[in-house]
Design a protein around this motif. Structure first.
Motif, PDB file in Angstrom:
ATOM      1  N   PHE A 296      26.587 -17.461 -12.414  1.00 52.25           N
ATOM      2  CA  PHE A 296      26.050 -18.607 -13.138  1.00 52.25           C
ATOM      3  C   PHE A 296      26.399 -19.919 -12.439  1.00 52.25           C
ATOM      4  CE2 PHE A 296      26.348 -15.911 -17.233  1.00 52.25           C
ATOM      5  CZ  PHE A 296      25.095 -15.389 -16.999  1.00 52.25           C
ATOM      6  N   ALA A 297      27.642 -20.028 -11.997  1.00 49.00           N
ATOM      7  CA  ALA A 297      28.086 -21.256 -11.324  1.00 49.00           C
ATOM      8  C   ALA A 297      27.297 -21.481 -10.039  1.00 49.00           C
ATOM      9  CB  ALA A 297      29.586 -21.173 -11.010  1.00 49.00           C
ATOM     10  N   THR A 298      27.032 -20.406  -9.308  1.00 48.98           N
ATOM     11  CA  THR A 298      26.275 -20.534  -8.054  1.00 48.98           C
ATOM     12  C   THR A 298      24.859 -21.034  -8.316  1.00 48.98           C
ATOM     13  OG1 THR A 298      27.537 -18.720  -7.063  1.00 48.98           O
ATOM     14  CG2 THR A 298      25.429 -19.289  -6.030  1.00 48.98           C
ATOM     15  N   ILE A 299      24.194 -20.468  -9.317  1.00 51.85           N
ATOM     16  CA  ILE A 299      22.825 -20.874  -9.629  1.00 51.85           C
ATOM     17  C   ILE A 299      22.781 -22.317 -10.120  1.00 51.85           C
ATOM     18  CG2 ILE A 299      20.862 -20.440 -11.147  1.00 51.85           C
ATOM     19  CD1 ILE A 299      21.690 -17.468 -11.149  1.00 51.85           C
ATOM     20  N   VAL A 300      23.665 -22.633 -11.061  1.00 53.63           N
ATOM     21  CA  VAL A 300      23.660 -23.979 -11.641  1.00 53.63           C
ATOM     22  C   VAL A 300      23.976 -25.029 -10.589  1.00 53.63           C
ATOM     23  CG1 VAL A 300      24.850 -25.517 -13.257  1.00 53.63           C
ATOM     24  CG2 VAL A 300      24.192 -23.215 -13.988  1.00 53.63           C
ATOM     25  N   MET A 301      25.007 -24.832  -9.794  1.00 58.64           N
ATOM     26  CA  MET A 301      25.407 -25.831  -8.798  1.00 58.64           C
ATOM     27  C   MET A 301      24.368 -25.969  -7.690  1.00 58.64           C
ATOM     28  SD  MET A 301      27.948 -27.366  -9.858  1.00 58.64           S
ATOM     29  CE  MET A 301      28.266 -28.337  -8.399  1.00 58.64           C
ATOM     30  N   THR A 302      23.702 -24.876  -7.338  1.00 56.62           N
ATOM     31  CA  THR A 302      22.647 -24.984  -6.325  1.00 56.62           C
ATOM     32  C   THR A 302      21.535 -25.894  -6.816  1.00 56.62           C
ATOM     33  OG1 THR A 302      23.125 -22.778  -5.447  1.00 56.62           O
ATOM     34  CG2 THR A 302      20.955 -23.709  -4.970  1.00 56.62           C
ATOM     35  N   VAL A 303      21.086 -25.665  -8.057  1.00 61.70           N
ATOM     36  CA  VAL A 303      20.015 -26.482  -8.624  1.00 61.70           C
ATOM     37  C   VAL A 303      20.458 -27.933  -8.772  1.00 61.70           C
ATOM     38  CG1 VAL A 303      18.565 -26.859 -10.646  1.00 61.70           C
ATOM     39  CG2 VAL A 303      18.965 -24.529  -9.818  1.00 61.70           C
ATOM     40  N   VAL A 304      21.661 -28.134  -9.329  1.00 57.49           N
ATOM     41  CA  VAL A 304      22.149 -29.490  -9.586  1.00 57.49           C
ATOM     42  C   VAL A 304      22.346 -30.262  -8.279  1.00 57.49           C
ATOM     43  CG1 VAL A 304      24.126 -30.824 -10.419  1.00 57.49           C
ATOM     44  CG2 VAL A 304      23.210 -28.952 -11.805  1.00 57.49           C
ATOM     45  N   LEU A 305      22.974 -29.619  -7.295  1.00 60.40           N
ATOM     46  CA  LEU A 305      23.244 -30.313  -6.027  1.00 60.40           C
ATOM     47  C   LEU A 305      21.955 -30.626  -5.265  1.00 60.40           C
ATOM     48  CD1 LEU A 305      26.450 -28.463  -4.738  1.00 60.40           C
ATOM     49  CD2 LEU A 305      26.285 -30.753  -5.724  1.00 60.40           C
ATOM     50  N   VAL A 306      21.011 -29.694  -5.267  1.00 65.05           N
ATOM     51  CA  VAL A 306      19.753 -29.936  -4.555  1.00 65.05           C
ATOM     52  C   VAL A 306      18.995 -31.106  -5.176  1.00 65.05           C
ATOM     53  CG1 VAL A 306      17.464 -28.987  -4.081  1.00 65.05           C
ATOM     54  CG2 VAL A 306      19.493 -27.616  -3.625  1.00 65.05           C
ATOM     55  N   ILE A 307      18.927 -31.116  -6.518  1.00 66.75           N
ATOM     56  CA  ILE A 307      18.144 -32.162  -7.194  1.00 66.75           C
ATOM     57  C   ILE A 307      18.879 -33.495  -7.195  1.00 66.75           C
ATOM     58  CG2 ILE A 307      17.152 -32.888  -9.395  1.00 66.75           C
ATOM     59  CD1 ILE A 307      16.567 -29.961 -10.004  1.00 66.75           C
ATOM     60  N   PHE A 308      20.123 -33.479  -7.726  1.00 64.29           N
ATOM     61  CA  PHE A 308      20.819 -34.737  -7.988  1.00 64.29           C
ATOM     62  C   PHE A 308      21.677 -35.238  -6.828  1.00 64.29           C
ATOM     63  CE2 PHE A 308      20.100 -32.834 -12.179  1.00 64.29           C
ATOM     64  CZ  PHE A 308      19.436 -33.873 -12.807  1.00 64.29           C
ATOM     65  N   SER A 309      22.016 -34.371  -5.897  1.00 62.72           N
ATOM     66  CA  SER A 309      22.870 -34.797  -4.783  1.00 62.72           C
ATOM     67  C   SER A 309      22.140 -34.868  -3.447  1.00 62.72           C
ATOM     68  CB  SER A 309      24.065 -33.841  -4.643  1.00 62.72           C
ATOM     69  OG  SER A 309      24.866 -33.892  -5.793  1.00 62.72           O
ATOM     70  N   GLU A 310      20.939 -34.324  -3.370  1.00 60.13           N
ATOM     71  CA  GLU A 310      20.207 -34.333  -2.107  1.00 60.13           C
ATOM     72  C   GLU A 310      18.835 -35.006  -2.249  1.00 60.13           C
ATOM     73  OE1 GLU A 310      21.279 -33.479   0.862  1.00 60.13           O
ATOM     74  OE2 GLU A 310      23.243 -32.847   0.119  1.00 60.13           O
ATOM     75  N   VAL A 311      17.926 -34.357  -2.943  1.00 64.69           N
ATOM     76  CA  VAL A 311      16.538 -34.832  -2.985  1.00 64.69           C
ATOM     77  C   VAL A 311      16.431 -36.200  -3.651  1.00 64.69           C
ATOM     78  CG1 VAL A 311      14.211 -34.346  -3.814  1.00 64.69           C
ATOM     79  CG2 VAL A 311      15.655 -32.475  -2.965  1.00 64.69           C
ATOM     80  N   LEU A 312      17.013 -36.344  -4.848  1.00 60.83           N
ATOM     81  CA  LEU A 312      16.869 -37.603  -5.588  1.00 60.83           C
ATOM     82  C   LEU A 312      17.474 -38.793  -4.833  1.00 60.83           C
ATOM     83  CD1 LEU A 312      17.244 -38.036  -9.410  1.00 60.83           C
ATOM     84  CD2 LEU A 312      18.254 -39.700  -7.857  1.00 60.83           C
ATOM     85  N   PRO A 313      18.752 -38.766  -4.426  1.00 56.38           N
ATOM     86  CA  PRO A 313      19.314 -39.946  -3.736  1.00 56.38           C
ATOM     87  C   PRO A 313      18.673 -40.219  -2.384  1.00 56.38           C
ATOM     88  CG  PRO A 313      20.860 -38.106  -3.686  1.00 56.38           C
ATOM     89  CD  PRO A 313      19.771 -37.718  -4.621  1.00 56.38           C
ATOM     90  N   LYS A 314      18.306 -39.168  -1.650  1.00 51.98           N
ATOM     91  CA  LYS A 314      17.699 -39.389  -0.338  1.00 51.98           C
ATOM     92  C   LYS A 314      16.286 -39.947  -0.475  1.00 51.98           C
ATOM     93  CE  LYS A 314      20.478 -36.179   2.388  1.00 51.98           C
ATOM     94  NZ  LYS A 314      20.506 -35.059   3.339  1.00 51.98           N
TER      95      LYS A 314
END
Length: 434
Positions: free
Chosen positions: A103-121
């Protein structure tokens, strides 16, 4: 596990949840800062710095050591991502047991991709200058702290790459300044931000160092000059009837240029009392000729014209034989295009035909044709369009002979002795078999 139990566990781990949220925010900050500071316009930052903006000065200072800056931001980004993932895994293990890892792997992958990579960049790339100026005070402090570690990492990376024969130098750019400028102008032209005329002018400035005087000079076959030994009234008439302001004087041979007459100097002399066109000594009025090698590049020749405050030079080859003449206007036309005034002769060098083909005089320079029609014919081996046909065909063509190269069909329409004087050119897709 009931909802009440989950809520109880969340209350117990609220500090961890807040820490994870803060770490995700920090990751977004590092990702956006990296994108903005990489894409920031250095020219605009220098302008802001010149206007007294201290944040712009800090941006310029940071990007001068780009490898250190990017290394520090990547270290920070990876550090908070790993820590956020570790805390999330710990939290989910407490909530869901062993399945919490998945669960942690799935959630963090989604959260990091959206909120830590795609959105800020995406946010940073949409307005990199404004974003960079906003984050640079914090980034400067972070780079100051982590910079030494980043430098150490870069040393290790260079050493490892050197083992595989890859050499990195932070002081050497892959592109020269001229290539970077040309690429930026071409890109902006394709995007519609720079019109063709502006692109051509900027390209003309960048090309000055690559072109030689021989590429733009008026060849001796087309050079207008007067014989100093002709009767004075005939010389005066030839100069005053000429559309040119300056004309070279020769004696015995056209290779023996003895002076350059300025029409204004001639008129001033004729205005003197008791001066008659039949007795005037034009040689005494003429200025001393200035000879330049045909291999001089246009940038140096332009600077020489400006330094000497003259507009006219005689071009000679390595044996001292006259090859033609070059003027300040010839060089300026490489930048701004054809300069015409009310005294210029109208030259019919290029004519568009109804069938879409182009009829061109053989003496038309390739660069002028490229500029006028937005073509890309090479001009490294030949200066004129006739010279290009001869170079590519490896012979002096006969009339009606046709050749196909560089996406164009070249048909020789007229030839005088060994000179091609007129050509028809049509795009290859519009050509018909001959």
């Amino acid at each position: 596990m009931t909802l009440e139990t989950v809520w109880t566990l969340v209350e117990q781990y609220w500090l961890i949840v807040l820490a994870i949220i803060a770490l995700i925010g920090a990751s977004a900050f590092f990702s956006g800062s990296e994108t903005a500071l990489t894409a920031v316009s250095r020219a605009r930052m220098h302008t802001f710095e010149s206007n007294g903006d201290q944040r712009a000065a800090t941006v310029n200072a940071l990007i001068t050591r780009r490898d250190r800056l990017i290394g520090a931001l990547l270290i920070g980004n990876n550090l908070v991502n790993i820590l956020a993932s570790a805390l999330t895994t710990s939290l989910f293990l407490g909530l869901f047991g062993d399945s919490g890892v998945a669960f942690a792997t799935i959630v963090m992958t989604v959260v990091l991709v959206i909120f830590s990579e795609v959105l800020p960049k995406s946010w940073a790339i949409s307005s990199p200058d404004r974003f960079a100026l906003s984050v640079v005070p914090i980034v400067r402090v972070f780079v100051g702290v982590v910079g030494p570690l980043s430098s150490a990492v870069n040393v290790i990376v260079r050493a490892l790459l050197a083992v595989f024969g890859v050499t990195l130098s932070r002081d050497t750019s892959m592109l020269s300044a001229h290539e970077e400028l040309r690429g930026a102008v071409d890109l902006l032209h394709r995007e519609g931000s720079v019109v063709k005329a502006d692109r051509d002018r900027l390209g003309g400035v960048l090309d000055l160092g690559e072109l030689e005087v021989s590429d733009v000079m008026i060849h001796r076959t087309g050079m207008r000059a007067v014989n100093a030994d002709d009767p004075p009234d005939q010389v005066v008439r030839s100069i005053l009837e000429s559309p040119y302001t300056r004309m070279p004087l020769w004696r015995n041979s056209t290779d023996n240029i003895v002076g350059v007459v300025h029409a204004k100097d001639l008129l001033r002399a004729l205005a003197e009392p008791e001066v008659d066109p039949s007795t005037i000594d034009v040689v005494k009025i003429a200025q001393k000729p200035w000879f330049v090698p045909d291999t001089t590049n246009l940038k140096d020749q332009l600077n020489a014209f400006l330094r000497r405050k003259v507009h006219f030079a005689v071009v000679v080859d390595e044996y001292g034989e006259v090859q033609g003449i070059v003027t300040l206007e010839d060089i300026l036309e490489e930048i701004v295009g054809d300069i015409s005034d009310e005294h210029d002769l109208e030259m019919q060098g290029v004519r568009q035909e109804a069938d879409g083909s182009i009829v061109v005089d053989g003496a038309v320079p390739i660069r002028d044709l490229n500029r006028a029609l937005d073509w890309n014919l090479p001009d490294e081996e030949a200066t004129t369009i006739a010279g290009l046909v001869i170079h590519e065909s490896k012979l002096i063509p006969e009339e009606r002979q046709a050749f196909t190269f560089y996406g164009k069909r070249f048909i020789v329409m007229k030839r005088e002795k060994n000179r091609i004087t007129k050509l028809r050119i049509r795009p290859l897709e519009d050509s018909v078999p001959s």
